[in-house]
Design a protein around this motif. Structure first.
Motif, PDB file in Angstrom:
ATOM      1  N   ASP A   1      11.918  26.776 -33.511  1.00  0.00           N
ATOM      2  CA  ASP A   1      10.594  27.376 -33.725  1.00  0.00           C
ATOM      3  C   ASP A   1      10.088  28.150 -32.516  1.00  0.00           C
ATOM      4  O   ASP A   1       9.078  28.842 -32.603  1.00  0.00           O
ATOM      5  CB  ASP A   1       9.569  26.302 -34.103  1.00  0.00           C
ATOM      6  CG  ASP A   1       9.798  25.751 -35.503  1.00  0.00           C
ATOM      7  OD1 ASP A   1      10.482  26.418 -36.305  1.00  0.00           O
ATOM      8  OD2 ASP A   1       9.291  24.648 -35.796  1.00  0.00           O
TER       9      ASP A   1
ATOM     10  N   LYS B   1       6.541  10.735 -38.482  1.00  0.00           N
ATOM     11  CA  LYS B   1       7.270  11.942 -38.893  1.00  0.00           C
ATOM     12  C   LYS B   1       6.844  12.398 -40.287  1.00  0.00           C
ATOM     13  O   LYS B   1       6.849  13.588 -40.591  1.00  0.00           O
ATOM     14  CB  LYS B   1       8.771  11.662 -38.858  1.00  0.00           C
ATOM     15  CG  LYS B   1       9.606  12.891 -39.070  1.00  0.00           C
ATOM     16  CD  LYS B   1      11.072  12.608 -38.897  1.00  0.00           C
ATOM     17  CE  LYS B   1      11.872  13.857 -39.192  1.00  0.00           C
ATOM     18  NZ  LYS B   1      13.299  13.638 -39.104  1.00  0.00           N
ATOM     19  N   SER B   2       6.418  11.462 -41.137  1.00  0.00           N
ATOM     20  CA  SER B   2       6.043  11.813 -42.520  1.00  0.00           C
ATOM     21  C   SER B   2       4.621  12.357 -42.634  1.00  0.00           C
ATOM     22  O   SER B   2       4.273  12.950 -43.653  1.00  0.00           O
ATOM     23  CB  SER B   2       6.192  10.586 -43.423  1.00  0.00           C
ATOM     24  OG  SER B   2       5.170   9.636 -43.174  1.00  0.00           O
TER      25      SER B   2
ATOM     26  N   LYS C   1       1.435  14.660 -42.423  1.00  0.00           N
ATOM     27  CA  LYS C   1       1.158  16.095 -42.398  1.00  0.00           C
ATOM     28  C   LYS C   1      -0.354  16.276 -42.474  1.00  0.00           C
ATOM     29  O   LYS C   1      -0.946  16.175 -43.543  1.00  0.00           O
ATOM     30  CB  LYS C   1       1.808  16.816 -43.583  1.00  0.00           C
ATOM     31  CG  LYS C   1       3.282  16.563 -43.762  1.00  0.00           C
ATOM     32  CD  LYS C   1       4.111  17.305 -42.751  1.00  0.00           C
ATOM     33  CE  LYS C   1       5.584  17.191 -43.036  1.00  0.00           C
ATOM     34  NZ  LYS C   1       6.301  16.206 -42.280  1.00  0.00           N
ATOM     35  N   ASN C   2      -1.003  16.487 -41.332  1.00  0.00           N
ATOM     36  CA  ASN C   2      -2.450  16.610 -41.296  1.00  0.00           C
ATOM     37  C   ASN C   2      -2.818  17.491 -40.105  1.00  0.00           C
ATOM     38  O   ASN C   2      -2.301  17.298 -39.009  1.00  0.00           O
ATOM     39  CB  ASN C   2      -3.087  15.225 -41.161  1.00  0.00           C
ATOM     40  CG  ASN C   2      -4.592  15.261 -41.227  1.00  0.00           C
ATOM     41  OD1 ASN C   2      -5.240  15.881 -40.392  1.00  0.00           O
ATOM     42  ND2 ASN C   2      -5.150  14.576 -42.213  1.00  0.00           N
ATOM     43  N   LYS C   3      -3.721  18.431 -40.321  1.00  0.00           N
ATOM     44  CA  LYS C   3      -4.094  19.358 -39.250  1.00  0.00           C
ATOM     45  C   LYS C   3      -4.774  18.661 -38.079  1.00  0.00           C
ATOM     46  O   LYS C   3      -4.854  19.210 -36.989  1.00  0.00           O
ATOM     47  CB  LYS C   3      -4.999  20.462 -39.796  1.00  0.00           C
ATOM     48  CG  LYS C   3      -6.341  19.966 -40.259  1.00  0.00           C
ATOM     49  CD  LYS C   3      -7.218  21.082 -40.755  1.00  0.00           C
ATOM     50  CE  LYS C   3      -8.573  20.511 -41.129  1.00  0.00           C
ATOM     51  NZ  LYS C   3      -9.561  21.505 -41.326  1.00  0.00           N
TER      52      LYS C   3
ATOM     53  N   ILE D   1      -1.407  15.387 -34.254  1.00  0.00           N
ATOM     54  CA  ILE D   1      -0.331  16.100 -33.565  1.00  0.00           C
ATOM     55  C   ILE D   1       0.971  15.893 -34.337  1.00  0.00           C
ATOM     56  O   ILE D   1       1.291  14.778 -34.745  1.00  0.00           O
ATOM     57  CB  ILE D   1      -0.179  15.592 -32.117  1.00  0.00           C
ATOM     58  CG1 ILE D   1      -1.419  15.937 -31.307  1.00  0.00           C
ATOM     59  CG2 ILE D   1       1.077  16.164 -31.467  1.00  0.00           C
ATOM     60  CD1 ILE D   1      -1.440  15.326 -29.925  1.00  0.00           C
ATOM     61  N   LYS D   2       1.719  16.962 -34.541  1.00  0.00           N
ATOM     62  CA  LYS D   2       2.965  16.894 -35.306  1.00  0.00           C
ATOM     63  C   LYS D   2       4.021  16.106 -34.555  1.00  0.00           C
ATOM     64  O   LYS D   2       4.274  16.332 -33.384  1.00  0.00           O
ATOM     65  CB  LYS D   2       3.488  18.302 -35.596  1.00  0.00           C
ATOM     66  CG  LYS D   2       4.826  18.282 -36.293  1.00  0.00           C
ATOM     67  CD  LYS D   2       4.898  19.254 -37.407  1.00  0.00           C
ATOM     68  CE  LYS D   2       6.262  19.343 -38.038  1.00  0.00           C
ATOM     69  NZ  LYS D   2       6.687  18.172 -38.747  1.00  0.00           N
TER      70      LYS D   2
ATOM     71  N   TYR E   1       7.867  15.573 -34.594  1.00  0.00           N
ATOM     72  CA  TYR E   1       8.997  16.297 -35.150  1.00  0.00           C
ATOM     73  C   TYR E   1      10.180  15.405 -35.508  1.00  0.00           C
ATOM     74  O   TYR E   1      10.710  15.481 -36.599  1.00  0.00           O
ATOM     75  CB  TYR E   1       9.457  17.388 -34.181  1.00  0.00           C
ATOM     76  CG  TYR E   1       8.533  18.566 -34.126  1.00  0.00           C
ATOM     77  CD1 TYR E   1       8.681  19.621 -35.011  1.00  0.00           C
ATOM     78  CD2 TYR E   1       7.519  18.625 -33.193  1.00  0.00           C
ATOM     79  CE1 TYR E   1       7.829  20.706 -34.972  1.00  0.00           C
ATOM     80  CE2 TYR E   1       6.655  19.705 -33.130  1.00  0.00           C
ATOM     81  CZ  TYR E   1       6.808  20.749 -34.020  1.00  0.00           C
ATOM     82  OH  TYR E   1       5.965  21.808 -33.974  1.00  0.00           O
TER      83      TYR E   1
END
Length: 86
Positions: A40, A70-71, A73-75, A78-79, A81
């Motif tokens: 990325d 890892k699962s 997904k929320n803005k 923090i992601k 990876y």
């Protein structure tokens, strides 16, 4: 970017992330390094945990937590990876 560069000292097993020797933070059992996602093209943090003295239960708890993170997904989170062991 290339691991052969003096800037990077380690690459993850998939070849996607490269770690610098630059320490961003840490604690008793972990160290957080600066790293780079070559897919990325973004800066990431690489948390390395010393598991030598961890019990099997602690290892399982950390692995379960990593899978959960890892699962997500929320803005507002923090992601997370990926994770791996050596």
């Amino acid at each position: 970017m290339d691991l052969d560069s003096d800037e990077f000292v380690e690459k993850d097993p998939t070849g996607r992330y490269v770690r610098r020797d630059e320490i961003l933070g840490g604690g008793g059992i972990k160290t957080v390094y600066g790293a780079f996602d070559e897919v990325d093209g973004v800066e990431v943090a690489w948390k390395q945990v010393n598991v030598e003295d961890a019990s099997p239960e602690q290892l399982e708890r950390w692995t379960s937590e990593a899978r959960l993170l890892k699962s997500l997904k929320n803005k507002n989170i923090i992601k997370f990876y990926d994770f791996w062991d050596r």
